[in-house]
Design an enzyme around this catalytic site. Sequence first.
Site, PDB file in Angstrom:
ATOM      1  CG  ASN A   1    -101.835 -36.261 -35.141  1.00 41.21           C
ATOM      2  OD1 ASN A   1    -102.097 -35.266 -34.499  1.00 41.21           O
ATOM      3  ND2 ASN A   1    -102.500 -36.416 -36.364  1.00 41.21           N
TER       4      ASN A   1
ATOM      5  N   GLY B   1     -76.761 -35.621 -40.022  1.00 40.10           N
ATOM      6  CA  GLY B   1     -75.788 -36.622 -39.393  1.00 40.10           C
ATOM      7  C   GLY B   1     -75.228 -35.803 -38.124  1.00 40.10           C
TER       8      GLY B   1
ATOM      9  CB  CYS C   1     -77.570 -34.200 -31.894  1.00 43.62           C
ATOM     10  SG  CYS C   1     -76.363 -33.203 -30.865  1.00 43.62           S
TER      11      CYS C   1
ATOM     12  CE  LYS D   1     -76.696 -38.504 -28.699  1.00 51.16           C
ATOM     13  NZ  LYS D   1     -78.079 -38.237 -27.896  1.00 51.16           N
TER      14      LYS D   1
ATOM     15  NE  ARG E   1     -69.080 -36.962 -31.804  1.00 48.99           N
ATOM     16  CZ  ARG E   1     -69.597 -36.144 -30.465  1.00 48.99           C
ATOM     17  NH1 ARG E   1     -69.758 -36.937 -29.676  1.00 48.99           N
ATOM     18  NH2 ARG E   1     -69.815 -34.874 -30.756  1.00 48.99           N
TER      19      ARG E   1
END
Length: 436
Positions: A225, A265, A268, A271, A331
């Site tokens: 939804n 983590g 990708c 972020k 990262r």
Amino acid sequence: MRISIFGLGYVGAVCAGCLSARGHEVIGVDVSSTKIDLINQGKSPIVEPGLEALLQQGRQTGRLSGTTDFKKAVLDSDVSFICVGTPSKKNGDLDLGYIETVCREIGFAIREKSERHTVVVRSTVLPGTVNNVVIPLIEDCSGKKAGVDFGVGTNPEFLRESTAIKDYDFPPMTVIGELDKQTGDLLEEIYRELDAPIIRKTVEVAEMIKYTCNVWHAAKVTFANEIGNIAKAVGVDGREVMDVICQDHKLNLSRYYMRPGFAFGGSCLPKDVRALTYRASQLDVEHPMLGSLMRSNSNQVQKAFDLITSHDTRKVGLLGLSFKAGTDDLRESPLVELAEMLIGKGYELRIFDRNVEYARVHGANKEYIESKIPHVSSLLVSDLDEVVASSDVLVLGNGDELFVDLVNKTPSGKKLVDLVGFMPHTTTAQAEGICW
């Protein structure tokens, strides 16, 4: 088999019809004389496609009857299924009033039986209910011992209203929670004709499985939804998006990410979660579930920190620094965040990660490591044995196969904290898992 079913609502009535259709002698039990009259007339007390035909068949063959006499139902059966309702209280907790009443009645009846009787909870109850509520009540009222004098089990149902008959005949799985093996064997015999895997677990695990399934279904609806709402706001048909998502059975609809453990983590996921939720906020699209993902992820890092610091020592060895094994990518690694938390609290930290160690000297991430996390990278040690020897608490941070032996042979005097899932069993005196 002779089966008594307590509670003739959606679950109980369907079970009565389906079990009698498969040749079992079924006694339906309820406090409502109206429901009992309907059962004895071969009529359904609920609206459910196909059920009335099964009930009529049960009456015609003599395999199905209904009664308000709890005691007689127990005395005339070998196993009792508890299918009564467990409604919500105002505070959200379960109201176990019906469960408690039925357990007392069954217990008093079992007191008068010389042969073994088995009690199976099919109602949806929270983990611990059978052990802390059901068993004590039946033992107290019967004067007998659960698992010895009478059997106890759980058998969560996965029936959906309007398709309950089909769901009974073709279940995704049959889950049996057994206090004793004899109860598990009995339930397996009842369901042996169904074409579905039979999964036997402890009572508590079976109780938790049912809740996990239902909450997961609710989470999927909510997720779809919220994605649909955001998709519409950016001019995209959310149905088209989710149709493609559901075609991926390798990652999207698989067990790949469905394992309890540490935080996510990498370059990708964090972020992209932030970007999508930021855009949703810009468009004034409410997204409470998606908006909570990063907060929940941070909570998992905090949980790991709390687990590590619960040990009375300041010497910690962190095994793994990249967000997953087989990469040097640091990262947004939650292990870097965990390391920084430990450093900030003054812990004597040693870190081993063979891929990051290589990158620090040779790889393309050398500049990132030196410029972004020099305080963390300075604690990297190239020798795993050195980290193990100098640490009192060893933290398994990622799935590097080098760490498996530490689970199988944890050095004497060391404590192990498993964030990955290497441990074959649950928490022991020497090792503890973040979710197990």
